[in-house]
Design an enzyme around this catalytic site. Sequence first.
Site, PDB file in Angstrom:
ATOM      1  N   GLU A 103      -0.919 -10.459-123.527  1.00 28.24           N
ATOM      2  CA  GLU A 103      -0.297 -11.392-124.471  1.00 28.24           C
ATOM      3  C   GLU A 103       0.435 -12.498-123.724  1.00 28.24           C
ATOM      4  O   GLU A 103       0.825 -12.334-122.565  1.00 28.24           O
ATOM      5  CB  GLU A 103       0.726 -10.630-125.319  1.00 28.24           C
ATOM      6  N   ASP A 104       0.624 -13.608-124.415  1.00 28.41           N
ATOM      7  CA  ASP A 104       1.402 -14.699-123.833  1.00 28.41           C
ATOM      8  C   ASP A 104       2.902 -14.437-123.972  1.00 28.41           C
ATOM      9  O   ASP A 104       3.658 -14.571-123.022  1.00 28.41           O
ATOM     10  CB  ASP A 104       1.030 -16.037-124.495  1.00 28.41           C
ATOM     11  N   ASP A 107       7.965 -11.803-129.111  1.00 26.73           N
ATOM     12  CA  ASP A 107       9.225 -12.275-129.683  1.00 26.73           C
ATOM     13  C   ASP A 107       9.872 -11.114-130.435  1.00 26.73           C
ATOM     14  O   ASP A 107      10.635 -10.337-129.867  1.00 26.73           O
ATOM     15  CB  ASP A 107       8.926 -13.474-130.585  1.00 26.73           C
ATOM     16  N   PHE A 156      12.503 -21.615-128.181  1.00 20.24           N
ATOM     17  CA  PHE A 156      11.096 -21.866-128.448  1.00 20.24           C
ATOM     18  C   PHE A 156      10.474 -22.544-127.232  1.00 20.24           C
ATOM     19  O   PHE A 156      10.902 -23.608-126.807  1.00 20.24           O
ATOM     20  CB  PHE A 156      10.930 -22.747-129.693  1.00 20.24           C
ATOM     21  N   ARG A 169      -0.729 -26.439-125.329  1.00 16.46           N
ATOM     22  CA  ARG A 169      -1.303 -25.206-124.774  1.00 16.46           C
ATOM     23  C   ARG A 169      -1.798 -25.421-123.346  1.00 16.46           C
ATOM     24  O   ARG A 169      -1.800 -24.488-122.542  1.00 16.46           O
ATOM     25  CB  ARG A 169      -2.498 -24.746-125.623  1.00 16.46           C
TER      26      ARG A 169
HETATM   27  P1  5GP Z   1       6.197 -11.444-132.665  1.00 16.59           P
HETATM   28  O1  5GP Z   1       6.402 -10.780-131.327  1.00 16.59           O
HETATM   29  O2  5GP Z   1       7.480 -11.997-133.223  1.00 16.59           O
HETATM   30  O3  5GP Z   1       5.477 -10.598-133.654  1.00 16.59           O
HETATM   31  O4  5GP Z   1       5.270 -12.711-132.531  1.00 16.59           O
HETATM   32  C1  5GP Z   1       4.794 -13.185-131.350  1.00 16.59           C
HETATM   33  C2  5GP Z   1       3.989 -14.438-131.634  1.00 16.59           C
HETATM   34  O5  5GP Z   1       4.840 -15.501-132.109  1.00 16.59           O
HETATM   35  C3  5GP Z   1       3.393 -14.944-130.342  1.00 16.59           C
HETATM   36  O6  5GP Z   1       2.104 -14.424-130.143  1.00 16.59           O
HETATM   37  C4  5GP Z   1       3.406 -16.440-130.558  1.00 16.59           C
HETATM   38  O7  5GP Z   1       2.225 -16.831-131.198  1.00 16.59           O
HETATM   39  C5  5GP Z   1       4.571 -16.708-131.462  1.00 16.59           C
HETATM   40  N1  5GP Z   1       5.777 -17.103-130.702  1.00 16.59           N
HETATM   41  C6  5GP Z   1       6.913 -16.386-130.534  1.00 16.59           C
HETATM   42  N2  5GP Z   1       7.802 -17.058-129.786  1.00 16.59           N
HETATM   43  C7  5GP Z   1       7.213 -18.230-129.456  1.00 16.59           C
HETATM   44  C8  5GP Z   1       7.646 -19.362-128.660  1.00 16.59           C
HETATM   45  O8  5GP Z   1       8.747 -19.450-128.105  1.00 16.59           O
HETATM   46  N3  5GP Z   1       6.752 -20.385-128.534  1.00 16.59           N
HETATM   47  C9  5GP Z   1       5.517 -20.370-129.129  1.00 16.59           C
HETATM   48  N4  5GP Z   1       4.741 -21.436-128.923  1.00 16.59           N
HETATM   49  N5  5GP Z   1       5.096 -19.316-129.873  1.00 16.59           N
HETATM   50  C10 5GP Z   1       5.926 -18.266-130.037  1.00 16.59           C
HETATM   51 MG    MG Z   2       0.173 -14.865-129.201  1.00 15.65          MG
END
Ligand code: 5GP
Ligand code: MG
Length: 183
Positions: A103-104, A107, A156, A169
């Site tokens: 994963e990138d 959050d 963010f 991206r």
């Molecule tokens: P979570 O862990 O809250 O379920 O969601 C993770 C997803 O939220 C990530 O895969 C990404 O797509 C998006 N996301 C969460 N934080 C960020 C951020 O700081 N920047 C961007 N561009 N996307 C984020």
């Molecule tokens: Mg993602």
Amino acid sequence: METSDVQADLKHVLYSREQIQQRIAELAADIDKDYEGRELLIVGVLKGAVMVMADLARALHSHVKMDWMAVSSYGSGTQSSGVVRILKDLETDLMGKHVLIVEDIIDSGLTLSWLKTNLLSRGPATVEICTLLRKPAAAKVDLDVKYVGFDIPNEFVVGYGLDFAEKYRNLDFVGTLAPHVYE
Ligand code: 5GP
Ligand code: MG
């Protein structure tokens, strides 16, 4: 794109191209060691994890298979709801496989928590998670992340796969945006 290409849009650079590549090399070394003698399938989560997958896979010294999933989190706005829809599923049968989700960013952790449970239901030998970035909120959910590139503040971020409205991206670094970009 590099910093000079988007200078006016940037607040600050969190991790440079060099820092990211260095950390990915370290993660790859750990993964090579941990999975020695076992066949590994790495699963990239589209679209954000494309860059991490490409660089991590090339930094490994072992053979791996690669597959991709696309998921979308239901819910309004930017808050993750934990209810996930599969937009593109794997082509690989996971039965008996060692799986590493790549994963990138994590959050809230809700998306990955759902995804890990989903993949575990398919009969793999193991399912672990590797993420380049992790935010503090992720620590509040019961999600075991075996490989973390960097723990970052609750801001963010964009770049290196991560977008704002599908832009940024293709930055080769991770940074935050100046307020005028999203105001
Ligand atoms: P979570 O862990 O809250 O379920 O969601 C993770 C997803 O939220 C990530 O895969 C990404 O797509 C998006 N996301 C969460 N934080 C960020 C951020 O700081 N920047 C961007 N561009 N996307 C984020
Ligand atoms: Mg993602």
